[in-house]
Design a protein around this motif. Structure first.
Motif, PDB file in Angstrom:
ATOM      1  N   ASP A  61     -11.531 -12.179  -1.492  1.00  0.00           N
ATOM      2  CA  ASP A  61     -12.281 -11.067  -0.918  1.00  0.00           C
ATOM      3  C   ASP A  61     -13.119 -11.549   0.262  1.00  0.00           C
ATOM      4  N   ALA A  79      -6.296  -8.764   1.948  1.00  0.00           N
ATOM      5  CA  ALA A  79      -6.758  -7.639   1.127  1.00  0.00           C
ATOM      6  C   ALA A  79      -5.704  -7.275   0.080  1.00  0.00           C
ATOM      7  N   THR A  80      -4.427  -7.379   0.443  1.00  0.00           N
ATOM      8  CA  THR A  80      -3.357  -7.136  -0.530  1.00  0.00           C
ATOM      9  C   THR A  80      -3.379  -8.206  -1.616  1.00  0.00           C
ATOM     10  N   ALA A  83      -6.068  -7.478  -4.123  1.00  0.00           N
ATOM     11  CA  ALA A  83      -5.679  -6.479  -5.125  1.00  0.00           C
ATOM     12  C   ALA A  83      -4.745  -7.080  -6.175  1.00  0.00           C
ATOM     13  N   LYS A 136     -14.044  -1.719  -2.781  1.00  0.00           N
ATOM     14  CA  LYS A 136     -13.207  -2.036  -1.621  1.00  0.00           C
ATOM     15  C   LYS A 136     -11.753  -1.612  -1.740  1.00  0.00           C
ATOM     16  N   THR A 137     -11.343  -1.175  -2.917  1.00  0.00           N
ATOM     17  CA  THR A 137      -9.927  -0.893  -3.133  1.00  0.00           C
ATOM     18  C   THR A 137      -9.775   0.491  -3.766  1.00  0.00           C
ATOM     19  N   ASP A 141      -4.088   1.727  -3.959  1.00  0.00           N
ATOM     20  CA  ASP A 141      -3.811   0.323  -3.595  1.00  0.00           C
ATOM     21  C   ASP A 141      -3.486  -0.493  -4.823  1.00  0.00           C
TER      22      ASP A 141
END
Length: 144
Positions: A61, A79-80, A83, A136-137, A141
């Motif tokens: 992150d 970012a992927t 997740a 954030k997600t 996502d």
């Protein structure tokens, strides 16, 4: 970033703690494989793995936040990854609760454990990670 800074960033000692964590995971994997008998994961192992994943989750992150302004495409990939690591931590947390306590020491005895029962420690860590991921997600996502 100057050429000297870039060279330092790729130096073998640039990230000693990250390298030590990776070496520790490799050692644990080899040690498990060397026993010859496949043994199911127990609660302490799943708890330690969950702690590792949530720490990695925070690190990715942070990397995504720092990378995104200068390199948006790389930031999106990070970012992927953020997740996906969350999904792994969530699955390990679920598995922890499905594995029965093997000994009396692993059962809930709050009077003997000043920090609370073992399952509360993993759940508190997991709840903190839940708050971070929700900020954030999106649910979409995480589902994709």
């Amino acid at each position: 970033m100057s050429p000297d800074d870039r060279r330092d960033a790729f130096d073998g000692d640039a990230y000693p703690y990250l390298r030590a964590a990776t070496a520790g995971l490799r050692h644990h994997t080899r040690a498990q494989s060397a026993t010859g008998q496949a043994q199911p994961s127990d609660r302490p192992q799943l708890d330690a793995l969950h702690a590792h994943l949530t720490a990695l989750h925070r690190l990715i992150d942070q990397a995504a936040e720092q990378t995104r302004p200068e390199h948006p495409a790389a930031g999106r990939h990070l970012a992927t990854a953020h997740a996906r690591v969350w999904q792994a931590a969530d699955s390990v947390h679920a598995a922890f609760h499905l594995v029965p306590a093997a000994t009396e020491d692993e059962t809930c005895q709050p009077d003997r454990l000043p920090e609370g029962p073992p399952f509360l420690t993993i759940c508190q860590r997991h709840l903190a990670a839940v708050h971070a991921i929700r900020r954030k997600t999106t649910a979409a996502d995480l589902a994709s």
